[in-house]
Design a protein around this motif. Structure first.
Motif, mmCIF file in Angstrom:
data_model
loop_
_atom_site.group_PDB
_atom_site.id
_atom_site.type_symbol
_atom_site.label_atom_id
_atom_site.label_comp_id
_atom_site.label_asym_id
_atom_site.label_seq_id
_atom_site.Cartn_x
_atom_site.Cartn_y
_atom_site.Cartn_z
ATOM 1 N N GLU A 263 0.839 -1.217 0.000
ATOM 2 C CA GLU A 263 0.000 0.000 0.000
ATOM 3 C C GLU A 263 0.866 1.256 0.000
ATOM 4 O O GLU A 263 0.587 2.223 -0.724
ATOM 5 C CB GLU A 263 -0.864 0.045 1.266
ATOM 6 N N LEU A 264 1.918 1.219 0.823
ATOM 7 C CA LEU A 264 2.769 2.407 0.922
ATOM 8 C C LEU A 264 3.500 2.662 -0.397
ATOM 9 O O LEU A 264 3.612 3.805 -0.850
ATOM 10 C CB LEU A 264 3.768 2.247 2.073
ATOM 11 N N LEU A 265 3.965 1.571 -1.024
ATOM 12 C CA LEU A 265 4.665 1.738 -2.305
ATOM 13 C C LEU A 265 3.722 2.312 -3.362
ATOM 14 O O LEU A 265 4.107 3.180 -4.150
ATOM 15 C CB LEU A 265 5.232 0.401 -2.791
ATOM 16 N N ILE A 266 2.482 1.820 -3.375
ATOM 17 C CA ILE A 266 1.511 2.312 -4.355
ATOM 18 C C ILE A 266 1.266 3.805 -4.120
ATOM 19 O O ILE A 266 1.288 4.617 -5.049
ATOM 20 C CB ILE A 266 0.194 1.501 -4.266
ATOM 21 N N CYS A 311 4.688 -0.011 -14.430
ATOM 22 C CA CYS A 311 3.288 0.071 -14.849
ATOM 23 C C CYS A 311 3.149 0.798 -16.185
ATOM 24 O O CYS A 311 2.104 0.717 -16.822
ATOM 25 C CB CYS A 311 2.424 0.621 -13.724
ATOM 26 N N GLY A 312 4.230 1.431 -16.651
ATOM 27 C CA GLY A 312 4.203 2.028 -17.978
ATOM 28 C C GLY A 312 4.688 1.046 -19.049
ATOM 29 O O GLY A 312 4.741 1.387 -20.227
ATOM 30 N N ASP A 313 5.054 -0.172 -18.646
ATOM 31 C CA ASP A 313 5.555 -1.163 -19.598
ATOM 32 C C ASP A 313 4.427 -2.137 -19.944
ATOM 33 O O ASP A 313 4.002 -2.927 -19.090
ATOM 34 C CB ASP A 313 6.741 -1.890 -18.937
ATOM 35 N N LEU A 344 -5.261 -7.121 -6.334
ATOM 36 C CA LEU A 344 -4.508 -7.122 -7.603
ATOM 37 C C LEU A 344 -3.017 -6.954 -7.330
ATOM 38 O O LEU A 344 -2.627 -6.358 -6.324
ATOM 39 C CB LEU A 344 -4.967 -5.950 -8.487
ATOM 40 N N PRO A 345 -2.159 -7.427 -8.236
ATOM 41 C CA PRO A 345 -0.722 -7.174 -8.069
ATOM 42 C C PRO A 345 -0.467 -5.657 -7.994
ATOM 43 O O PRO A 345 -1.164 -4.882 -8.662
ATOM 44 C CB PRO A 345 -0.108 -7.752 -9.353
ATOM 45 N N PRO A 346 0.530 -5.233 -7.196
ATOM 46 C CA PRO A 346 0.796 -3.799 -7.023
ATOM 47 C C PRO A 346 0.923 -3.026 -8.338
ATOM 48 O O PRO A 346 0.460 -1.897 -8.439
ATOM 49 C CB PRO A 346 2.092 -3.768 -6.226
ATOM 50 N N VAL A 347 1.526 -3.636 -9.365
ATOM 51 C CA VAL A 347 1.698 -2.917 -10.644
ATOM 52 C C VAL A 347 0.329 -2.504 -11.194
ATOM 53 O O VAL A 347 0.145 -1.375 -11.668
ATOM 54 C CB VAL A 347 2.399 -3.805 -11.694
ATOM 55 N N LEU A 348 -0.638 -3.414 -11.094
ATOM 56 C CA LEU A 348 -1.965 -3.081 -11.627
ATOM 57 C C LEU A 348 -2.678 -2.066 -10.737
ATOM 58 O O LEU A 348 -3.455 -1.243 -11.219
ATOM 59 C CB LEU A 348 -2.822 -4.343 -11.750
ATOM 60 N N GLN A 349 -2.389 -2.122 -9.443
ATOM 61 C CA GLN A 349 -3.001 -1.114 -8.564
ATOM 62 C C GLN A 349 -2.441 0.273 -8.866
ATOM 63 O O GLN A 349 -3.154 1.268 -8.783
ATOM 64 C CB GLN A 349 -2.777 -1.480 -7.108
ATOM 65 N N VAL A 350 -1.164 0.336 -9.209
ATOM 66 C CA VAL A 350 -0.587 1.641 -9.583
ATOM 67 C C VAL A 350 -1.205 2.099 -10.910
ATOM 68 O O VAL A 350 -1.550 3.274 -11.081
ATOM 69 C CB VAL A 350 0.950 1.571 -9.675
ATOM 70 N N TYR A 351 -1.357 1.148 -11.819
ATOM 71 C CA TYR A 351 -1.964 1.452 -13.125
ATOM 72 C C TYR A 351 -3.363 2.050 -12.896
ATOM 73 O O TYR A 351 -3.693 3.126 -13.426
ATOM 74 C CB TYR A 351 -2.015 0.142 -13.906
#
Ligand SMILES: C[S@@+](CC[C@H](N)C(=O)[O-])C[C@H]1O[C@@H](n2cnc3c(N)ncnc32)[C@H](O)[C@@H]1O
Length: 489
Positions: A263-266, A311-313, A344-351
């Protein structure tokens, strides 16, 4: 200034609190402990509704309420005012005046381009002059945010489409943004122990804190009453913490730590948009969480930036989507219920978070579609998702992260709207309704109703398939269709 444009005529009668104030209320940024000034209050309905909720509110409007106070308040609402002012320098001055009166928060709203679709008018300045002689400037979401930032020098936070927040204190903004990250916690299982049982209620605030923050509280982080109570009974907070650790599994705390770190990373990844706050601008509890889980803020920022880059890849987004443990997979997207985003995986949560940076929270949207073929997130509203086994789509807000656009489409008048199947795929593993949804899917599958996927995606096709099979869906059960009485001869 005398204006040829009939600005005052834009003021509507409101039977409910307006969207911007309802949004601030839902975000817990407005409550009876905060004073409210409605700047450009029109007919005064928002003031009336806010007062009915116990909020000390006042309004000022140059036409409808010129004697109202133009005095500072905790929260100032500038609701659909800037879009009716045709003079651009006056528009900016109005925004600056409203901001000058906001002690804690300014809520700015304006109409968006999609509101203009059915409007007849002639071009005037940077907007339209309507048939009733009023002016309307319809904004793109990103355009509104940029204009506000350029005018005030403060980065706004998108609250919802057409609604932006400006926080006086950077730490309040950060607190809001950190709380907006989707959270998920494993269920806490307690091994029964007499001392825990007899102090269950007393220990609850401590357990809540530790599950939320993945660490014990520091002095002053629990309420004084809770802290005093625990110290009296256990001698110290540390002893109470040890008791909780004894009656719970170490696995649980590891899982909570992993979840809180993500959560913190996102949150930190998304804080790249706008101005990333300095460590001293973070709310104290959030700063402590970061230090305790990452060592330093700087180390956390490095990891968060890596996440943002991933998340931009498109390849990473695709792999993450396909490996997600929740969500419905289609060739071009993954669809997930809002309540399951935390899984969801963190990458998708950032997306998904990137889309929220631009659009804010889309009210009433319960499904999120993350495209894996283009940088695009859609917020879909299925108002009957809970009630109906096969709900139909009512509206969709689509955020395109390449074009930086936010678009809305209404499906309510569409004759044959899209509809959902297999609802269990959208929700999280802990959703209590999941089993019921899955049972229906099994029954429908057994009956051969999914044999032709091209027919069942819309209401008409699905109803035809049901009729052909002689069945119907009642609640979340598949039942035989009652025989139609034969007509008398
Ligand atoms: C569309 S109405 C919105 C009223 C109210 N905020 C609401 O949401 O129902 C726009 C209002 O802005 C007011 N207005 C126009 N110019 C203004 C200015 N320079 N400062 C403040 N309010 C203004 C108008 O009198 C009108 O009542």
């Amino acid at each position: 200034m005398i204006s040829a444009v009939a600005r005052h005529r834009t003021a509507l009668v409101r039977t409910h609190l307006s969207r911007p104030l309802a949004t601030a209320l839902a975000d817990n940024l407005l409550n009876p402990s905060q004073t409210l000034l409605d700047y450009g209050s029109g007919r005064g309905d928002d003031v009336r509704h806010a007062k009915a909720l116990g909020i000390p509110a006042a309004g000022w409007d140059p036409v409808h309420q010129p004697d109202g106070p133009r005095a500072a308040a905790d929260v100032v609402n500038l609701g659909y005012v800037v879009n009716v002012i045709e003079d651009q320098s006056e528009r900016a001055a109005c925004l600056r005046q409203a901001w000058g009166l906001a002690n804690r928060l300014l809520v700015v709203s304006a109409r968006l381009v999609w509101d203009a679709r059915d409007l007849v008018g002639r071009p005037f300045g940077d907007g339209l002059l309507t048939r009733t002689g009023t002016f309307q400037k319809f904004y793109e979401q990103a355009e509104l945010a940029t204009w506000i930032e350029q005018t005030l020098g403060v980065p706004p936070v998108a609250a919802a489409p057409g609604i932006l927040y400006l926080f006086r204190e950077p730490s309040t903004a950060q607190d809001f943004l950190a709380r907006r990250v989707h959270t998920y916690r494993p269920r806490v299982r307690i091994e029964p122990q007499a001392i825990y049982e007899s102090n269950r209620e007393r220990l609850e605030p401590l357990l809540d804190f530790m599950t939320a923050h993945a660490r014990p509280p520091r002095p002053g982080e629990l309420s004084q009453a809770a802290e005093g109570d625990l110290t009296t009974v256990f001698g110290s907070i540390g002893r109470a913490v040890r008791l909780l650790q004894q009656v719970t599994d170490t696995d649980l705390w590891q899982q909570i730590t992993i979840q809180r770190r993500s959560e913190l990373l996102i949150y930190i990844a998304l804080s790249r948009f706008g101005r990333r706050p300095s460590y001293s601008q973070l709310p104290a509890s959030l700063a402590t969480d970061i230090r305790s889980l990452f060592g330093t803020y700087q180390a956390a920022c490095v990891q968060a930036d890596r996440l943002l880059l991933s998340c931009g890849d498109p390849a990473i987004v695709l792999v993450s989507a396909r490996s997600a443990s929740v969500g419905k997979q289609t060739p071009s997207a993954v669809y997930v219920h809002r309540s399951a985003i935390g899984h969801l995986p963190p990458v998708l949560q950032v997306y998904e978070g990137c889309a929220r940076v631009l659009a804010g929270t889309v009210e009433n949207a319960n499904l999120v579609k993350l495209s894996v073929t283009q940088p695009q997130v859609s917020y879909l509203s299925y108002p009957t998702f809970e009630r109906q086994a096969h709900p139909t789509l009512a509206s969709a807000v689509t955020v395109n992260l390449r074009k930086l656009t936010v678009d809305w489409r209404d499906y309510r008048q569409v004759d044959n709207p899209p509809l959902l199947h297999r609802k269990e795929e959208f929700v999280g593993p802990d959703d209590p309704r999941r089993e019921m949804y899955a049972r229906l899917t099994k029954a429908e599958h057994r009956k051969g109703l999914y044999a032709d996927p091209s027919r069942i995606g819309t209401r008409a096709g699905w109803e035809a398939v049901l009729a052909q099979a002689g069945v119907t869906v009642q609640g979340h059960r598949l039942v035989r269709r009652p025989a139609t009485p034969s007509s008398p001869h």
